[in-house]
Design a protein around this motif. Structure first.
Motif, mmCIF file in Angstrom:
data_model
loop_
_atom_site.group_PDB
_atom_site.id
_atom_site.type_symbol
_atom_site.label_atom_id
_atom_site.label_comp_id
_atom_site.label_asym_id
_atom_site.label_seq_id
_atom_site.Cartn_x
_atom_site.Cartn_y
_atom_site.Cartn_z
ATOM 1 N N ILE A 181 0.846 -1.187 0.000
ATOM 2 C CA ILE A 181 0.000 0.000 0.000
ATOM 3 C C ILE A 181 0.884 1.240 0.000
ATOM 4 C CG2 ILE A 181 -1.700 1.321 1.325
ATOM 5 C CD1 ILE A 181 -2.676 -1.419 2.417
ATOM 6 N N ILE A 182 0.585 2.165 -0.896
ATOM 7 C CA ILE A 182 1.305 3.439 -0.949
ATOM 8 C C ILE A 182 0.588 4.471 -0.089
ATOM 9 C CG2 ILE A 182 1.977 5.354 -2.442
ATOM 10 C CD1 ILE A 182 2.436 3.249 -4.640
ATOM 11 N N VAL A 233 10.673 7.364 1.065
ATOM 12 C CA VAL A 233 10.489 5.959 0.713
ATOM 13 C C VAL A 233 11.774 5.198 0.999
ATOM 14 C CG1 VAL A 233 9.990 4.349 -1.157
ATOM 15 C CG2 VAL A 233 8.865 6.568 -1.104
ATOM 16 N N LEU A 234 11.632 4.072 1.669
ATOM 17 C CA LEU A 234 12.756 3.191 1.946
ATOM 18 C C LEU A 234 12.587 1.943 1.091
ATOM 19 C CD1 LEU A 234 15.240 2.505 3.684
ATOM 20 C CD2 LEU A 234 13.660 1.540 5.364
ATOM 21 N N CYS A 235 13.514 1.735 0.138
ATOM 22 C CA CYS A 235 13.445 0.553 -0.711
ATOM 23 C C CYS A 235 14.820 0.264 -1.294
ATOM 24 C CB CYS A 235 12.419 0.721 -1.825
ATOM 25 S SG CYS A 235 12.806 1.974 -3.024
ATOM 26 N N ILE A 263 13.736 -0.255 -9.539
ATOM 27 C CA ILE A 263 12.438 -0.248 -10.208
ATOM 28 C C ILE A 263 11.394 0.407 -9.312
ATOM 29 C CG2 ILE A 263 10.610 -1.704 -11.155
ATOM 30 C CD1 ILE A 263 12.847 -3.734 -11.869
ATOM 31 N N SER A 264 11.381 0.049 -8.026
ATOM 32 C CA SER A 264 10.433 0.646 -7.087
ATOM 33 C C SER A 264 10.623 2.146 -7.013
ATOM 34 C CB SER A 264 10.624 0.073 -5.683
ATOM 35 O OG SER A 264 10.273 -1.265 -5.643
ATOM 36 N N ARG A 276 8.513 7.461 -7.911
ATOM 37 C CA ARG A 276 8.809 8.852 -8.286
ATOM 38 C C ARG A 276 7.765 9.410 -9.245
ATOM 39 N NH1 ARG A 276 14.964 7.605 -8.969
ATOM 40 N NH2 ARG A 276 15.704 8.226 -6.920
ATOM 41 N N LYS A 277 7.136 8.551 -10.027
ATOM 42 C CA LYS A 277 6.144 8.977 -11.001
ATOM 43 C C LYS A 277 4.814 9.372 -10.363
ATOM 44 C CE LYS A 277 8.110 6.102 -14.613
ATOM 45 N NZ LYS A 277 7.903 4.927 -15.475
ATOM 46 N N LEU A 278 4.635 9.050 -9.102
ATOM 47 C CA LEU A 278 3.348 9.316 -8.437
ATOM 48 C C LEU A 278 3.189 10.757 -8.101
ATOM 49 C CD1 LEU A 278 3.058 6.200 -6.160
ATOM 50 C CD2 LEU A 278 1.924 6.621 -8.331
#
Length: 70
Positions: free
Chosen positions: A5-6, A56-58, A62-63, A68-70
């Motif tokens: 979930i974002i 964001v922690l990832c 790709i994630s 970033r596009k959101l």
């Protein structure tokens, strides 16, 4: 991980991992669903954590690019 979930309206998932009934339930709960492909799934692209202040922690590039596009 095949789902994350974002925010209250947005999630990321690997659709192949879900039966139609389960996918329909998720679709009813989220306004925006970002589907990842098998390559992204293997790279664990749904494995991230949203922190306060939109951090964001990832570990997946790709994630990072998808978020970033959101």
């Amino acid at each position: 991980m095949v789902f994350n979930i974002i925010d209250a309206n947005t999630c990321v998932l690997y659709p192949t991992a879900f039966q139609k009934e389960s996918y329909d339930i998720i679709r009813d709960q989220f306004k925006k669903i970002i589907e990842i492909n098998e390559r992204e799934y293997i790279a664990m692209s749904t494995n991230f954590l949203i922190l306060p202040n939109n951090k964001v922690l990832c570990s997946s590039t790709i994630s990072k690019n998808v978020l970033r596009k959101l």
